[in-house]
Write a protein that holds these residues in place. Structure first.
Motif, mmCIF file in Angstrom:
data_model
loop_
_atom_site.group_PDB
_atom_site.id
_atom_site.type_symbol
_atom_site.label_atom_id
_atom_site.label_comp_id
_atom_site.label_asym_id
_atom_site.label_seq_id
_atom_site.Cartn_x
_atom_site.Cartn_y
_atom_site.Cartn_z
ATOM 1 N N UNK A 79 0.838 -1.186 0.000
ATOM 2 C CA UNK A 79 0.000 0.000 0.000
ATOM 3 C C UNK A 79 0.880 1.245 0.000
ATOM 4 N N UNK A 80 0.671 2.106 -0.984
ATOM 5 C CA UNK A 80 1.473 3.333 -1.068
ATOM 6 C C UNK A 80 1.063 4.294 0.046
ATOM 7 N N UNK A 81 2.048 4.837 0.728
ATOM 8 C CA UNK A 81 1.775 5.819 1.784
ATOM 9 C C UNK A 81 1.673 7.212 1.142
ATOM 10 N N UNK A 82 1.307 8.190 1.947
ATOM 11 C CA UNK A 82 1.184 9.559 1.450
ATOM 12 C C UNK A 82 2.517 10.074 0.913
ATOM 13 N N UNK A 83 3.603 9.771 1.639
ATOM 14 C CA UNK A 83 4.927 10.245 1.198
ATOM 15 C C UNK A 83 5.380 9.525 -0.066
ATOM 16 N N UNK A 84 5.018 8.239 -0.203
ATOM 17 C CA UNK A 84 5.357 7.515 -1.427
ATOM 18 C C UNK A 84 4.656 8.146 -2.636
ATOM 19 N N UNK A 85 3.374 8.495 -2.454
ATOM 20 C CA UNK A 85 2.619 9.113 -3.546
ATOM 21 C C UNK A 85 3.212 10.459 -3.936
ATOM 22 N N UNK A 86 3.733 11.194 -2.948
ATOM 23 C CA UNK A 86 4.373 12.487 -3.248
ATOM 24 C C UNK A 86 5.569 12.298 -4.176
ATOM 25 N N UNK A 209 -6.742 8.462 7.035
ATOM 26 C CA UNK A 209 -7.693 8.635 5.933
ATOM 27 C C UNK A 209 -8.202 10.062 5.938
ATOM 28 N N UNK A 210 -8.451 10.578 4.745
ATOM 29 C CA UNK A 210 -8.953 11.946 4.633
ATOM 30 C C UNK A 210 -10.395 12.006 5.126
ATOM 31 N N UNK A 211 -10.731 13.122 5.785
ATOM 32 C CA UNK A 211 -12.090 13.316 6.298
ATOM 33 C C UNK A 211 -13.097 13.308 5.152
ATOM 34 N N UNK A 212 -12.668 13.849 3.985
ATOM 35 C CA UNK A 212 -13.539 13.893 2.811
ATOM 36 C C UNK A 212 -13.945 12.486 2.371
ATOM 37 N N UNK A 255 -8.050 3.627 -3.690
ATOM 38 C CA UNK A 255 -6.676 4.130 -3.551
ATOM 39 C C UNK A 255 -5.846 3.770 -4.774
ATOM 40 N N UNK A 256 -4.994 4.692 -5.189
ATOM 41 C CA UNK A 256 -4.181 4.465 -6.385
ATOM 42 C C UNK A 256 -3.019 3.529 -6.070
ATOM 43 N N UNK A 257 -2.707 2.679 -7.025
ATOM 44 C CA UNK A 257 -1.580 1.760 -6.879
ATOM 45 C C UNK A 257 -0.330 2.385 -7.494
ATOM 46 N N UNK A 258 0.817 1.731 -7.291
ATOM 47 C CA UNK A 258 2.057 2.212 -7.919
ATOM 48 C C UNK A 258 1.872 2.271 -9.421
ATOM 49 N N UNK A 259 1.247 1.221 -9.970
ATOM 50 C CA UNK A 259 1.069 1.139 -11.423
ATOM 51 C C UNK A 259 0.285 2.322 -11.976
ATOM 52 N N UNK A 260 -0.669 2.844 -11.198
ATOM 53 C CA UNK A 260 -1.456 4.003 -11.644
ATOM 54 C C UNK A 260 -0.570 5.222 -11.880
ATOM 55 N N UNK A 261 0.518 5.321 -11.121
ATOM 56 C CA UNK A 261 1.445 6.443 -11.274
ATOM 57 C C UNK A 261 2.543 6.145 -12.308
#
Length: 522
Positions: A79-86, A209-212, A255-261
């Motif tokens: 699972x990608x974390x917030x910092x990984x997605x950045x 998780x985001x409140x939204x 949630x987006x996967x690594x492949x999505x990026x």
């Protein structure tokens, strides 16, 4: 298949630690591997070993100053974390728009720590000078005759053939709490101690998780309940329920996967082009040979800027022995990955030039990260983190062709060194118990490691090392170009006994490897 040939070098004690700075705190065992099958190395890293070039070493966990726990990530469930997605988004922006804005994130490359260089220097001193002719066994017939000499041990040809069959089966150590390959881990209830201030993220807690997103989910649940009430008067069929649930789920943001990026289609006017090439480094492929000089220049700049090496130290010879030479024999299997098993360089080409290289081993059950080096001019892209994420994605790709290959090994996790805890953020991941060699979810290990830097991670008090040596006489030895069990070699040997050394070697590599690899004896 040719058997592995190793020279055991014994323990090295009291040398400098690159993690805590202790001048005489490190303790490890090592051996020089002349050749090794990928299954041998898979079994060895599942007992805490790791290679640096052709030198294979294992920290003596209960004695070394900074215990190094083998860590593996369950790539299929990553699972990608917030910092990984950045980091992934930053790379996407740079490639598509040329954006070089610097985002604060982890800068630690996977295992490009000075410790590996220290170990490698020791490997140079320990290098074997045995001639190749001494390492080449005589004919198999002669070898089998010698193995059958010792009637007392029951070393028959039938048992030898049975042993070969057994060695082909998976050897991943597991206990009742350890998931099978590809299965998620089920962590037991445990009290999690919060991390101490300044010592990194609390890995025992679920990702934020985001409140939204939470509001959206609640709204959908309410909508679903209303629809269920509307249909209450008539019978709601099971199929309708499933369809309703699927429709509600499809509306939520997955949630987006690594492949999505990584595999997103870029605009035609993208500013840059990034290409990742996998080339076999041992034996070197034609593509590897054609790029080795350019790759070396990147390594040289990396060592000088990141590790402050003098201009004359990272020679092409050191580069070759440390990052290109490998004991692993190249193997291709019908149910294996198309590129085969063995040692490779994963080259990152940006606009036609190499900017980073990930040194990896592709093994029966995993991709093992060996080292990463990169052009310091591109440090702003967080290439250490980015390459680790790409290697996880690569593991998942290989799994499609090779179902058993589903883990990503990140080398060692060192909890006593806060800077090296970032590997624990690649979740879900497991640590290897140094006493039973069973895998334990990292969330269960953290409270134990907070209390003591060395500890038995497997909390099953009845569990033991299933791979421990039970019959020393069955250890395979290569002596005077002849393969024989240690029980036969012991009778033939002249001079002082070497039983203590052989016992130490066998206990560290385990019964399976000790009966399959050839221990060279002069």
């Amino acid at each position: 298949m040719a058997a592995a040939v190793v020279e055991y070098k014994g323990w090295k004690e009291g040398y400098r630690c690159g993690y805590c700075g202790s001048e005489r705190g490190k303790v490890s065992a090592g051996m020089w591997a002349h050749s090794m099958t990928v299954q041998d190395y898979q079994d060895l890293i599942d007992r805490g070993w790791r290679r640096s070039g052709k030198y294979v070493y294992k920290p003596i966990m209960n004695q070394t100053c900074c215990p190094q726990y083998t860590i593996r990530c369950q790539a299929l469930h990553f699972q990608t974390s917030k910092s990984h997605k950045k980091v992934l988004k930053k790379m996407l922006k740079f490639i598509s728009k040329g954006d070089v804005s610097k985002v604060a994130s982890e800068e630690e490359p996977m295992d490009s720590h000075i410790e590996d260089v220290v170990t490698c220097d020791f490997a140079y001193k320990s290098e074997s000078h045995v001639s190749q002719s001494e390492l080449t066994p005589l004919s198999v017939d002669h070898t089998e005759r010698v193995e059958n000499e010792d009637k007392g041990t029951g070393e028959t040809k039938e048992e030898v053939s049975e042993q070969k069959v057994e060695s082909g089966s998976p050897q991943i150590s597991a206990d009742k709490d350890t998931p099978a390959p590809g299965e998620p881990s089920h962590s037991a209830k445990t009290v999690h101690a919060p991390p101490k201030p300044g010592k990194g993220a609390d890995l025992s807690k679920p990702p934020c998780r985001k409140a939204k997103d939470i509001r959206k989910e609640r709204k959908l649940q309410k909508l679903l309940q209303n629809q269920m009430c509307t249909l209450e008067g008539s019978q709601l069929q099971a199929g309708d329920q499933v369809l309703l649930l699927q429709n509600s789920k499809s509306k939520t943001n997955q949630p987006k996967t690594i492949e999505d990026f990584v595999f997103v289609s870029l605009p035609d006017d993208a500013r840059h082009k990034l290409e990742v090439r996998v080339v076999r480094s041992s034996p070197p492929s034609s593509q590897f040979k054609a790029t080795v000089q350019e790759s070396y220049q990147v390594y040289k700049r990396y060592q000088m800027v990141i590790h402050k090496d003098p201009p004359d130290k990272p020679t092409i010879n050191q580069f070759t022995r440390f990052l290109c030479d490998s004991p692993l024999e190249a193997e291709n299997a019908p149910n294996g990955p198309e590129c085969g098993y063995g040692s490779f360089h994963q080259q990152y080409w940006l606009d036609g030039k190499i900017i980073a290289v990930g040194v990896i081993d592709i093994l029966p059950y995993c991709v093992s990260s060996v080292y990463l080096y990169y052009d310091p001019d591109y440090s702003f892209l967080s290439l250490g983190v980015y390459s680790a994420l790409r290697e996880i994605a690569f593991t998942r790709q290989l799994h499609e062709k090779a179902p058993d290959l589903c883990f990503y090994y990140m080398g060692f996790y060192i909890h006593s060194c806060p800077k090296m805890r970032y590997k624990g953020q690649y979740r879900p991941s497991d640590l290897l118990c140094p006493e039973t060699y069973a895998w334990t979810p990292i969330e269960q290990c953290l409270p134990l490691l907070e209390h003591s830097k060395y500890c038995r991670l497997n909390q099953d008090v009845k569990a033991v090392d299933e791979g421990c040596v039970k019959e020393l006489g069955r250890v395979r030895v290569l002596h005077k170009r002849t393969v024989m069990p240690y029980s036969v070699y012991k009778k033939r040997r002249k001079g002082p006994s070497d039983e203590a050394s052989v016992q130490q070697y066998a206990s560290l590599v385990g019964q399976t490897c000790s009966e399959r690899m050839l221990l060279f004896r002069s």
